[in-house]
Design an enzyme around this catalytic site. Structure first.
Site, PDB file in Angstrom:
ATOM      1  N   PRO A   1       0.817  -1.224   0.000  1.00 15.72           N
ATOM      2  CA  PRO A   1       0.000   0.000   0.000  1.00 15.72           C
ATOM      3  C   PRO A   1       0.851   1.274   0.000  1.00 15.72           C
ATOM      4  CG  PRO A   1      -0.313  -1.252   2.051  1.00 15.72           C
ATOM      5  CD  PRO A   1       0.595  -2.051   1.197  1.00 15.72           C
TER       6      PRO A   1
ATOM      7  N   GLU B   1       3.066  -7.417   9.156  1.00 15.94           N
ATOM      8  CA  GLU B   1       3.032  -5.951   9.256  1.00 15.94           C
ATOM      9  C   GLU B   1       3.925  -5.284   8.230  1.00 15.94           C
ATOM     10  OE1 GLU B   1       1.042  -3.886  11.245  1.00 15.94           O
ATOM     11  OE2 GLU B   1       0.101  -5.864  11.241  1.00 15.94           O
TER      12      GLU B   1
ATOM     13  N   ARG C   1      -3.594  -9.759 -20.299  1.00 13.74           N
ATOM     14  CA  ARG C   1      -4.600  -9.504 -21.350  1.00 13.74           C
ATOM     15  C   ARG C   1      -4.104  -8.552 -22.422  1.00 13.74           C
ATOM     16  NH1 ARG C   1      -8.031  -5.774 -20.859  1.00 13.74           N
ATOM     17  NH2 ARG C   1      -9.879  -6.999 -21.305  1.00 13.74           N
TER      18      ARG C   1
ATOM     19  N   ASP D   1     -10.956  -1.057 -24.578  1.00 12.04           N
ATOM     20  CA  ASP D   1     -11.275  -1.089 -23.150  1.00 12.04           C
ATOM     21  C   ASP D   1     -11.240   0.290 -22.533  1.00 12.04           C
ATOM     22  OD1 ASP D   1     -11.494  -3.740 -22.701  1.00 12.04           O
ATOM     23  OD2 ASP D   1      -9.441  -4.030 -22.042  1.00 12.04           O
TER      24      ASP D   1
HETATM   25  N1  ADE Z   1      -0.677  -5.189   0.027  1.00 14.58           N
HETATM   26  C1  ADE Z   1      -1.535  -4.793   0.994  1.00 14.58           C
HETATM   27  N2  ADE Z   1      -2.338  -3.810   0.568  1.00 14.58           N
HETATM   28  C2  ADE Z   1      -1.983  -3.564  -0.730  1.00 14.58           C
HETATM   29  C3  ADE Z   1      -2.433  -2.648  -1.718  1.00 14.58           C
HETATM   30  N3  ADE Z   1      -3.409  -1.784  -1.470  1.00 14.58           N
HETATM   31  N4  ADE Z   1      -1.851  -2.679  -2.918  1.00 14.58           N
HETATM   32  C4  ADE Z   1      -0.846  -3.537  -3.167  1.00 14.58           C
HETATM   33  N5  ADE Z   1      -0.371  -4.422  -2.286  1.00 14.58           N
HETATM   34  C5  ADE Z   1      -0.933  -4.441  -1.066  1.00 14.58           C
END
Ligand code: ADE
Length: 264
Positions: free
Chosen positions: A91, A118, A156, A171
């Site tokens: 994230p 974590e 794809r 697309d």
């Molecule tokens: N791992 C945990 N959350 C994630 C996300 N939002 N994007 C990519 N990998 C992740």
């Protein structure tokens, strides 16, 4: 194209990539996929892959050593492993876009690293990771779903992966715009009729209608995307036509498009 996925849950990646377009691409040899489990490269009876974080706090952190050995094994396997880009799904990464997917699809081989717990010892990330990608501003319990997203979106685009080579280009996002609406049989459902132009057989008019819908939808739903697309005079005229019709149709309380209707 080859994907090597470093994951504690190889079964997840195997399943997610065995159906649909990706599954067919694998069967036809367009996509080669291997998974690498850090637990197979961990030491001791417990095959430990994680430890408590220095500085305290909840959760566990993935250890550098098993990850480094797993990566080395992945790089040794097959051709081009040494040069393959290592993408870490997290994230904290840059937001994944279709442009990024297109760039990844031009690589002969990618190594995708799925974190768990974590986090991951930062020294492994600093030393090995070429690129950190996020699939959105929310936290998953691991990178596996995100890796499956990358594999699907990349696969794809590979030549021969889709039945109709045209459909990837048409697309959503293929040209920076959202996709137009689609209709199939029956021609009428209750009072709802298929737009007459689609039944006209006039391919020029159909193409023009589809382009207009793409422009209009993007204007309504994703003005941020529209602002980044260079529109020629023809597109601007189509969009003006769409806007005029939309405003004439919209109920008074809805006359403001959701975005305030920034012009493209
Ligand atoms: N791992 C945990 N959350 C994630 C996300 N939002 N994007 C990519 N990998 C992740």
């Amino acid at each position: 194209m080859r994907f090597d996925v470093i994951t504690l849950f190889p079964e997840f990646i195997g399943q997610a990539t065995s159906i649909g377009v990706v599954g067919r691409a694998r069967e036809r040899g367009l996509v080669e996929l291997a998974t690498w489990n850090p637990r197979d490269h961990a030491e001791g009876g417990y095959r430990k892959v994680d430890e408590r974080p220095f500085g305290g706090g909840p959760g566990m952190v993935m250890l550098d050593a098993p990850l480094s050995r797993t990566l080395a094994a992945a790089r040794r396997a097959g051709e081009g492993g040494a040069e393959a880009r290592l993408v870490y799904l997290s994230p904290q990464g840059a937001r994944l876009t279709q442009r990024r997917i297109e760039a990844l699809a031009s690589e002969p081989r990618l190594i995708l690293f799925c974190g768990r717990y974590e986090g991951v010892d930062q020294r492994f990330i600093d030393r090995e990771v070429d690129e950190e990608l996020s699939i959105g501003d929310y936290v998953l319990s691991g990178g596996e779903l995100a890796a499956a997203v990358v594999i699907d979106a990349v696969a794809r685009l590979l030549d021969g992966a889709l039945g109709n080579a045209e459909s990837a280009a048409r697309d959503s996002f293929g040209d920076g715009l959202l996709d137009c609406p689609h209709y199939t049989r029956p021609e009428r459902i209750g009072d709802d009729e298929v737009p007459a132009v689609l039944l006209s057989g006039d391919h020029g008019a159909i193409a023009r209608w589809r382009r207009r819908e793409q422009l209009g939808r993007t204007w309504l739903r994703r003005p941020d995307l529209l602002a980044r697309v260079a529109l020629d005079a023809g597109d601007r005229a189509l969009l003006d036509e769409y806007r005029r019709e939309w405003l004439a149709r919209a109920r008074p309380e809805r006359r403001q498009p959701p975005s305030g209707g920034r012009r493209g």
